[in-house]
Write a protein that holds these residues in place. Structure first.
Motif, PDB file in Angstrom:
ATOM      1  N   SER A 279       3.128  49.969 -82.657  1.00 52.00           N
ATOM      2  CA  SER A 279       4.504  50.440 -82.531  1.00 52.00           C
ATOM      3  C   SER A 279       5.041  49.893 -81.219  1.00 52.00           C
ATOM      4  O   SER A 279       4.274  49.560 -80.311  1.00 52.00           O
ATOM      5  CB  SER A 279       4.588  51.968 -82.550  1.00 52.00           C
ATOM      6  N   HIS A 280       6.352  49.805 -81.128  1.00 56.99           N
ATOM      7  CA  HIS A 280       6.977  49.283 -79.914  1.00 56.99           C
ATOM      8  C   HIS A 280       7.522  50.376 -79.021  1.00 56.99           C
ATOM      9  O   HIS A 280       7.652  50.191 -77.812  1.00 56.99           O
ATOM     10  CB  HIS A 280       8.102  48.311 -80.290  1.00 56.99           C
ATOM     11  N   VAL A 281       7.847  51.506 -79.631  1.00 56.32           N
ATOM     12  CA  VAL A 281       8.412  52.643 -78.893  1.00 56.32           C
ATOM     13  C   VAL A 281       7.902  53.937 -79.525  1.00 56.32           C
ATOM     14  O   VAL A 281       7.806  54.041 -80.752  1.00 56.32           O
ATOM     15  CB  VAL A 281       9.958  52.641 -78.939  1.00 56.32           C
ATOM     16  N   GLN A 282       7.579  54.895 -78.676  1.00 59.92           N
ATOM     17  CA  GLN A 282       7.289  56.257 -79.119  1.00 59.92           C
ATOM     18  C   GLN A 282       8.226  57.196 -78.359  1.00 59.92           C
ATOM     19  O   GLN A 282       8.312  57.122 -77.124  1.00 59.92           O
ATOM     20  CB  GLN A 282       5.837  56.655 -78.821  1.00 59.92           C
ATOM     21  N   VAL A 283       8.925  58.036 -79.080  1.00 61.68           N
ATOM     22  CA  VAL A 283       9.798  59.036 -78.464  1.00 61.68           C
ATOM     23  C   VAL A 283       9.159  60.396 -78.726  1.00 61.68           C
ATOM     24  O   VAL A 283       9.181  60.895 -79.852  1.00 61.68           O
ATOM     25  CB  VAL A 283      11.230  58.978 -79.024  1.00 61.68           C
ATOM     26  N   GLY A 284       8.571  60.973 -77.683  1.00 66.53           N
ATOM     27  CA  GLY A 284       7.724  62.143 -77.854  1.00 66.53           C
ATOM     28  C   GLY A 284       8.405  63.460 -77.564  1.00 66.53           C
ATOM     29  O   GLY A 284       9.208  63.579 -76.639  1.00 66.53           O
ATOM     30  N   GLN A 285       8.042  64.471 -78.370  1.00 64.50           N
ATOM     31  CA  GLN A 285       8.454  65.843 -78.121  1.00 64.50           C
ATOM     32  C   GLN A 285       7.379  66.536 -77.277  1.00 64.50           C
ATOM     33  O   GLN A 285       6.386  65.930 -76.901  1.00 64.50           O
ATOM     34  CB  GLN A 285       8.640  66.575 -79.449  1.00 64.50           C
ATOM     35  N   ARG A 286       7.581  67.830 -77.032  1.00 64.22           N
ATOM     36  CA  ARG A 286       6.647  68.592 -76.216  1.00 64.22           C
ATOM     37  C   ARG A 286       6.244  69.881 -76.945  1.00 64.22           C
ATOM     38  O   ARG A 286       6.631  70.979 -76.548  1.00 64.22           O
ATOM     39  CB  ARG A 286       7.282  68.897 -74.854  1.00 64.22           C
ATOM     40  N   PRO A 287       5.462  69.733 -78.018  1.00 62.46           N
ATOM     41  CA  PRO A 287       5.114  70.910 -78.831  1.00 62.46           C
ATOM     42  C   PRO A 287       4.258  71.929 -78.097  1.00 62.46           C
ATOM     43  O   PRO A 287       4.385  73.138 -78.346  1.00 62.46           O
ATOM     44  CB  PRO A 287       4.383  70.305 -80.031  1.00 62.46           C
ATOM     45  N   PHE A 288       3.368  71.481 -77.224  1.00 59.93           N
ATOM     46  CA  PHE A 288       2.541  72.430 -76.473  1.00 59.93           C
ATOM     47  C   PHE A 288       3.431  73.364 -75.661  1.00 59.93           C
ATOM     48  O   PHE A 288       3.214  74.587 -75.628  1.00 59.93           O
ATOM     49  CB  PHE A 288       1.569  71.685 -75.553  1.00 59.93           C
ATOM     50  N   GLU A 289       4.454  72.800 -75.023  1.00 61.16           N
ATOM     51  CA  GLU A 289       5.383  73.610 -74.238  1.00 61.16           C
ATOM     52  C   GLU A 289       6.121  74.611 -75.126  1.00 61.16           C
ATOM     53  O   GLU A 289       6.380  75.750 -74.717  1.00 61.16           O
ATOM     54  CB  GLU A 289       6.383  72.714 -73.503  1.00 61.16           C
ATOM     55  N   MET A 290       6.464  74.190 -76.348  1.00 57.86           N
ATOM     56  CA  MET A 290       7.129  75.116 -77.271  1.00 57.86           C
ATOM     57  C   MET A 290       6.258  76.341 -77.521  1.00 57.86           C
ATOM     58  O   MET A 290       6.720  77.482 -77.463  1.00 57.86           O
ATOM     59  CB  MET A 290       7.432  74.415 -78.602  1.00 57.86           C
ATOM     60  N   GLY A 291       4.978  76.099 -77.834  1.00 59.57           N
ATOM     61  CA  GLY A 291       4.069  77.207 -78.111  1.00 59.57           C
ATOM     62  C   GLY A 291       3.795  78.066 -76.902  1.00 59.57           C
ATOM     63  O   GLY A 291       3.596  79.286 -77.014  1.00 59.57           O
ATOM     64  N   LEU A 292       3.776  77.461 -75.729  1.00 61.77           N
ATOM     65  CA  LEU A 292       3.512  78.194 -74.488  1.00 61.77           C
ATOM     66  C   LEU A 292       4.696  79.068 -74.088  1.00 61.77           C
ATOM     67  O   LEU A 292       4.521  80.183 -73.593  1.00 61.77           O
ATOM     68  CB  LEU A 292       3.185  77.195 -73.374  1.00 61.77           C
ATOM     69  N   ARG A 293       5.901  78.577 -74.309  1.00 63.27           N
ATOM     70  CA  ARG A 293       7.091  79.302 -73.875  1.00 63.27           C
ATOM     71  C   ARG A 293       7.574  80.349 -74.879  1.00 63.27           C
ATOM     72  O   ARG A 293       8.204  81.343 -74.499  1.00 63.27           O
ATOM     73  CB  ARG A 293       8.237  78.318 -73.601  1.00 63.27           C
ATOM     74  N   ALA A 294       7.287  80.138 -76.155  1.00 65.96           N
ATOM     75  CA  ALA A 294       7.840  81.005 -77.197  1.00 65.96           C
ATOM     76  C   ALA A 294       7.524  82.487 -76.993  1.00 65.96           C
ATOM     77  O   ALA A 294       8.424  83.329 -77.135  1.00 65.96           O
ATOM     78  CB  ALA A 294       7.372  80.544 -78.577  1.00 65.96           C
ATOM     79  N   PRO A 295       6.275  82.872 -76.664  1.00 67.80           N
ATOM     80  CA  PRO A 295       6.014  84.304 -76.480  1.00 67.80           C
ATOM     81  C   PRO A 295       6.857  84.925 -75.375  1.00 67.80           C
ATOM     82  O   PRO A 295       7.362  86.049 -75.529  1.00 67.80           O
ATOM     83  CB  PRO A 295       4.514  84.341 -76.136  1.00 67.80           C
ATOM     84  N   CYS A 318       8.119  56.233 -74.458  1.00 68.43           N
ATOM     85  CA  CYS A 318       7.195  55.158 -74.113  1.00 68.43           C
ATOM     86  C   CYS A 318       7.745  53.852 -74.678  1.00 68.43           C
ATOM     87  O   CYS A 318       8.007  53.762 -75.883  1.00 68.43           O
ATOM     88  CB  CYS A 318       5.811  55.388 -74.719  1.00 68.43           C
ATOM     89  N   ASN A 319       7.898  52.853 -73.817  1.00 67.16           N
ATOM     90  CA  ASN A 319       8.296  51.528 -74.286  1.00 67.16           C
ATOM     91  C   ASN A 319       7.569  50.461 -73.474  1.00 67.16           C
ATOM     92  O   ASN A 319       6.760  50.785 -72.583  1.00 67.16           O
ATOM     93  CB  ASN A 319       9.815  51.344 -74.234  1.00 67.16           C
ATOM     94  N   GLU A 320       7.846  49.215 -73.776  1.00 65.87           N
ATOM     95  CA  GLU A 320       7.122  48.116 -73.132  1.00 65.87           C
ATOM     96  C   GLU A 320       7.343  48.097 -71.621  1.00 65.87           C
ATOM     97  O   GLU A 320       6.411  47.847 -70.851  1.00 65.87           O
ATOM     98  CB  GLU A 320       7.585  46.784 -73.740  1.00 65.87           C
ATOM     99  N   GLU A 321       8.571  48.390 -71.201  1.00 65.47           N
ATOM    100  CA  GLU A 321       8.885  48.368 -69.778  1.00 65.47           C
ATOM    101  C   GLU A 321       8.255  49.540 -69.038  1.00 65.47           C
ATOM    102  O   GLU A 321       7.864  49.430 -67.880  1.00 65.47           O
ATOM    103  CB  GLU A 321      10.400  48.389 -69.554  1.00 65.47           C
ATOM    104  N   ASP A 322       8.162  50.674 -69.697  1.00 68.26           N
ATOM    105  CA  ASP A 322       7.633  51.882 -69.067  1.00 68.26           C
ATOM    106  C   ASP A 322       6.755  52.636 -70.074  1.00 68.26           C
ATOM    107  O   ASP A 322       7.241  53.533 -70.763  1.00 68.26           O
ATOM    108  CB  ASP A 322       8.780  52.767 -68.578  1.00 68.26           C
TER     109      ASP A 322
END
Length: 329
Positions: A279-295, A318-322
């Motif tokens: 892949s050339h780019v990944q645009v990531g979410q933060r699911p761990f933070e969702m589960g940690l903050r929800a309670p 995440c991309n090629e430059e960064d």
């Protein structure tokens, strides 16, 4: 073939867990689209981390959902059962947003209801106190911006989506189309700014990794000149062996950027795919933070505190430059 639990059995197990917990602690329930999706396991890990950090709390975090992400009715049933038996608050990631909202409206629960990861449709958001998760429209915008950097003249594109009625996925698709076209409210790219969605797309995976990979393979075979494939969610990459076999077909084109792949999420198999040039780019979410903050958010709602709406958890690109988050750990 996977041996999924029957929905009735899954509901029974959920209720048994609630009953056992209720003897000592009140339950804060997180209900996700399906336990077969590794993305949601990250929410579970956040929930477990919250419990480890709050062992003396009067509350306990319960993570649950149907065995299969394709079981929209099963998710509605689990929510129904939890509300009937009694929980202190509930956070829902609705697979079928209208169906889930309809059931919540019928039940009209007296406890706090919030959404997590995926929201209700705009006309049903009066049913929940807040939404905690990704700004999904912005996620689609970011995907389009990265695709436009790699293909400044545009090109032919296929969007791979999840469930037809999933509000979060549809918001990402809208963000992508609006940004790529330079116009708002675009239903389909038909040449705007050089971008054209090919026949047969968008694709709907129903959150199934095997189907997602088969769709990719079929699309690459039928469209050898395709310019861009956009995994609006990371389903295909959740099955790394199958994804590697599919991308093996087009590795020469990926290396030359004749074909680009932009994908959602940054789970370990996905960051590995990025490092491997699949892949050339990944645009990531933060699911761990969702589960940690929800309670904590649910407790605030129980206590009658004012809670911001929405509560966004941010994105990692995440991309090629960064390479950033996708670099070798």
């Amino acid at each position: 073939m996977r041996n999924y639990l029957l929905p009735a059995l899954a509901s029974a197990l959920v209720l048994a867990g609630v009953t056992a917990q209720a003897q000592d602690k009140q339950t804060l329930a997180i209900v996700v689209k399906g336990l077969d999706n590794p993305f949601f396991e990250q929410i579970n890990l956040g929930c477990q981390e919250w419990m480890a950090n709050n062992a003396d709390s009067e509350y306990e975090c319960l993570y649950t959902g149907p065995a299969s992400s394709a079981d929209e009715a099963g998710e509605v049933q689990i929510v129904d059962d939890l509300l009937t038996r009694g929980v202190a608050a509930i956070a829902i990631s609705p697979s079928n947003a209208p169906a889930m909202a309809n059931r919540i409206r019928q039940i009209s629960p007296s406890i706090p209801v919030m959404t997590i990861d995926a929201d209700f449709l705009e006309e049903d958001r009066d049913l929940r106190a807040t939404y905690l998760g990704t700004d999904n429209y912005l996620m689609g915008v970011k995907m389009a911006e990265e695709a436009m950097k790699l293909k400044p003249e545009g090109g032919t594109v296929c969007l791979q989506l999840g469930n037809v009625a999933a509000d979060n996925i549809n918001a990402r698709a809208q963000g992508f189309r609006d940004t790529a076209s330079g116009e708002e409210g675009i239903d389909r790219l038909t040449g705007q700014n050089g971008w054209t969605e090919i026949d047969g797309c968008p694709l709907f995976t129903n959150d199934q990794a095997d189907l997602a990979n088969q769709q990719m393979a079929d699309t690459f075979t039928a469209n050898p000149d395709l310019d861009a494939f956009i995994l609006v969610g990371g389903w295909a990459q959740f099955a790394p062996q199958a994804y590697a076999q599919v991308t093996d077909q087009v590795m020469d084109r990926l290396e030359s950027k004749d074909l680009i792949i932009v994908a959602g999420d940054t789970l370990p198999p996905q960051t590995q795919a990025f490092r491997d040039g699949r892949s050339h780019v990944q645009v990531g979410q933060r699911p761990f933070e969702m589960g940690l903050r929800a309670p904590d958010v649910m407790i605030q709602l129980i206590n009658g505190e004012t809670v911001e709406d929405p509560l966004y958890t941010g994105l990692d690109v995440c991309n090629e430059e960064d390479p950033g988050f996708c670099e070798e750990p």
